[in-house]
Design an enzyme around this catalytic site. Sequence first.
Site, mmCIF file in Angstrom:
data_model
loop_
_atom_site.group_PDB
_atom_site.id
_atom_site.type_symbol
_atom_site.label_atom_id
_atom_site.label_comp_id
_atom_site.label_asym_id
_atom_site.label_seq_id
_atom_site.Cartn_x
_atom_site.Cartn_y
_atom_site.Cartn_z
ATOM 1 N N LYS A 112 0.824 -1.209 0.000
ATOM 2 C CA LYS A 112 0.000 0.000 0.000
ATOM 3 C C LYS A 112 0.855 1.255 0.000
ATOM 4 O O LYS A 112 0.563 2.217 -0.703
ATOM 5 C CB LYS A 112 -0.955 0.012 1.196
ATOM 6 C CG LYS A 112 -2.103 -0.974 0.987
ATOM 7 C CD LYS A 112 -3.246 -0.778 1.961
ATOM 8 C CE LYS A 112 -4.383 -1.731 1.592
ATOM 9 N NZ LYS A 112 -5.347 -1.922 2.669
ATOM 10 N N LYS A 195 -7.176 -11.311 -7.027
ATOM 11 C CA LYS A 195 -8.221 -11.564 -6.045
ATOM 12 C C LYS A 195 -9.354 -10.558 -6.195
ATOM 13 O O LYS A 195 -9.102 -9.379 -6.414
ATOM 14 C CB LYS A 195 -7.614 -11.423 -4.646
ATOM 15 C CG LYS A 195 -7.966 -12.554 -3.717
ATOM 16 C CD LYS A 195 -7.434 -12.295 -2.333
ATOM 17 C CE LYS A 195 -8.074 -11.059 -1.732
ATOM 18 N NZ LYS A 195 -7.931 -10.965 -0.285
ATOM 19 N N LYS A 198 -12.977 -5.413 -2.709
ATOM 20 C CA LYS A 198 -13.912 -4.295 -2.567
ATOM 21 C C LYS A 198 -13.338 -3.036 -3.208
ATOM 22 O O LYS A 198 -14.063 -2.141 -3.585
ATOM 23 C CB LYS A 198 -14.181 -4.014 -1.082
ATOM 24 C CG LYS A 198 -15.056 -5.051 -0.397
ATOM 25 C CD LYS A 198 -15.340 -4.632 1.055
ATOM 26 C CE LYS A 198 -14.924 -5.673 2.069
ATOM 27 N NZ LYS A 198 -13.925 -5.292 3.043
HETATM 28 P P1 TYM Z 1 -11.025 -7.533 4.777
HETATM 29 O O1 TYM Z 1 -12.115 -6.593 5.156
HETATM 30 O O2 TYM Z 1 -10.098 -7.125 3.695
HETATM 31 O O3 TYM Z 1 -11.633 -8.925 4.345
HETATM 32 C C1 TYM Z 1 -12.515 -9.655 5.176
HETATM 33 C C2 TYM Z 1 -12.336 -11.161 4.984
HETATM 34 O O4 TYM Z 1 -12.678 -11.545 3.638
HETATM 35 C C3 TYM Z 1 -11.618 -12.292 3.057
HETATM 36 N N1 TYM Z 1 -11.573 -12.004 1.597
HETATM 37 C C4 TYM Z 1 -11.671 -12.942 0.632
HETATM 38 N N2 TYM Z 1 -11.824 -14.277 0.676
HETATM 39 C C5 TYM Z 1 -11.889 -14.952 -0.504
HETATM 40 N N3 TYM Z 1 -11.795 -14.362 -1.718
HETATM 41 C C6 TYM Z 1 -11.646 -13.027 -1.818
HETATM 42 N N4 TYM Z 1 -11.561 -12.448 -3.023
HETATM 43 C C7 TYM Z 1 -11.576 -12.242 -0.609
HETATM 44 N N5 TYM Z 1 -11.435 -10.916 -0.340
HETATM 45 C C8 TYM Z 1 -11.432 -10.796 1.016
HETATM 46 C C9 TYM Z 1 -10.358 -11.787 3.794
HETATM 47 O O5 TYM Z 1 -9.306 -12.708 3.743
HETATM 48 C C10 TYM Z 1 -10.874 -11.608 5.208
HETATM 49 O O6 TYM Z 1 -10.856 -12.821 5.924
HETATM 50 N N6 TYM Z 1 -7.556 -6.836 8.351
HETATM 51 C C11 TYM Z 1 -8.800 -7.534 8.051
HETATM 52 C C12 TYM Z 1 -9.904 -7.204 9.016
HETATM 53 C C13 TYM Z 1 -9.579 -7.430 10.454
HETATM 54 C C14 TYM Z 1 -9.519 -8.693 11.135
HETATM 55 C C15 TYM Z 1 -9.234 -8.403 12.499
HETATM 56 C C16 TYM Z 1 -9.666 -9.998 10.708
HETATM 57 C C17 TYM Z 1 -9.352 -6.497 11.407
HETATM 58 N N7 TYM Z 1 -9.137 -7.054 12.629
HETATM 59 C C18 TYM Z 1 -9.089 -9.427 13.460
HETATM 60 C C19 TYM Z 1 -9.515 -11.036 11.672
HETATM 61 C C20 TYM Z 1 -9.228 -10.727 13.018
HETATM 62 C C21 TYM Z 1 -9.252 -7.150 6.644
HETATM 63 O O7 TYM Z 1 -8.863 -6.144 6.109
HETATM 64 O O8 TYM Z 1 -10.202 -7.944 6.077
#
Ligand code: TYM
Length: 332
Positions: A112, A195, A198
């Site tokens: 990033k 991938k 969003k």
């Molecule tokens: P985030 O918001 O980017 O994504 C949420 C979850 O969705 C999964 N994901 C996917 N899985 C399959 N295919 C895809 N194309 C895809 N895009 C996203 C991500 O792997 C994730 O599991 N940092 C984290 C949020 C967070 C968190 C936490 C997670 C903050 N604190 C504590 C676990 C525990 C994040 O940005 O997820």
Amino acid sequence: KARLYSGMQPSADSLQIGNYIGALLQWRDLQESYDAFFSVVDLHALTQPNDPAELRAKTRRTAAQYIAAGIEPSKSTLYVQSHVPAHAELAWVLSTITGFGEAGRMTQFKDKSKRYGTDATNVGLFTYPVLMAADILLYQSDVVPVGDDQKQHVELTRDLAERFNARYGQTFQVPMPVIQTETARIYDLQNPTAKMSKSAESDAGVLWLLDEPAKSAKKIMRAVTDSEGVVRYDREAKPGVSNLLVIYAALTGRQIPSIEDEYAGRGYGDFKKGLAEVVVNEFGPVRERALALLDDPAELDRALAVNAEKASAVAERTLGDVYDRIGLLRRR
Ligand code: TYM
């Protein structure tokens, strides 16, 4: 029951199908056997530019989609991160035991900051994984189900927990990452080696949970495939068709070979039509439920408030313990 923690950023008006298949479907099953905590991580979302009113709306919409997808607020502790102040407080403490170089080695931060340049990169992006560690450790979590893009952050969380425990005595449960399998990773329909995200540049390759079902059907009909004309799984040679097969299998609970058989000798048009129907049938009711919840947000807000109380009780206990151990003078 073992404790489980996971979360998602409210970074768009709707979740995409990758979040649904890779996270929500698994959370829904896991909530049955774990004491599960699921947060909408609005503090993390602040690391991206946001319109304030929109961030508020996205936070509610994300919570509504959790519930619409089957996360039950009476069974799982579903809450908004900023409703529990202990997250930001523990993150500060953990930042004081995190190495500057250690944080700088996080690949998501490196990617990033390279993309935005040093001046547009905020310090919050740098400390993002420390806040994530605080999320997980506050609840004494045993397991953290995430996609492999988050694995390094969970590894850092483990290191910080072990370091704190070694310095100050047993305080934190050291969590285990549970990494989703290859068949839960969803790729962009127009660019099937990237991938689905969003924050994708183009909307054409992203299936949004809250879109009009007809719109999603159209995107599937236009998804990139190949010229072989055979519905067959081969991630290397046929990333587009393989991705569609994975989506099909995940949403129907069927095995990929059985879907290949069904479409043997038929073209991609038929296959896409079949998948479009599956997606419309799955998303339609989820979308209806989410929109109904958002129509009268008072009930949703109440559920979030109750769960924030439950989360706070657990988080405050851990934070108090931490403050005692590191030597902060408690107010009498
Ligand atoms: P985030 O918001 O980017 O994504 C949420 C979850 O969705 C999964 N994901 C996917 N899985 C399959 N295919 C895809 N194309 C895809 N895009 C996203 C991500 O792997 C994730 O599991 N940092 C984290 C949020 C967070 C968190 C936490 C997670 C903050 N604190 C504590 C676990 C525990 C994040 O940005 O997820």
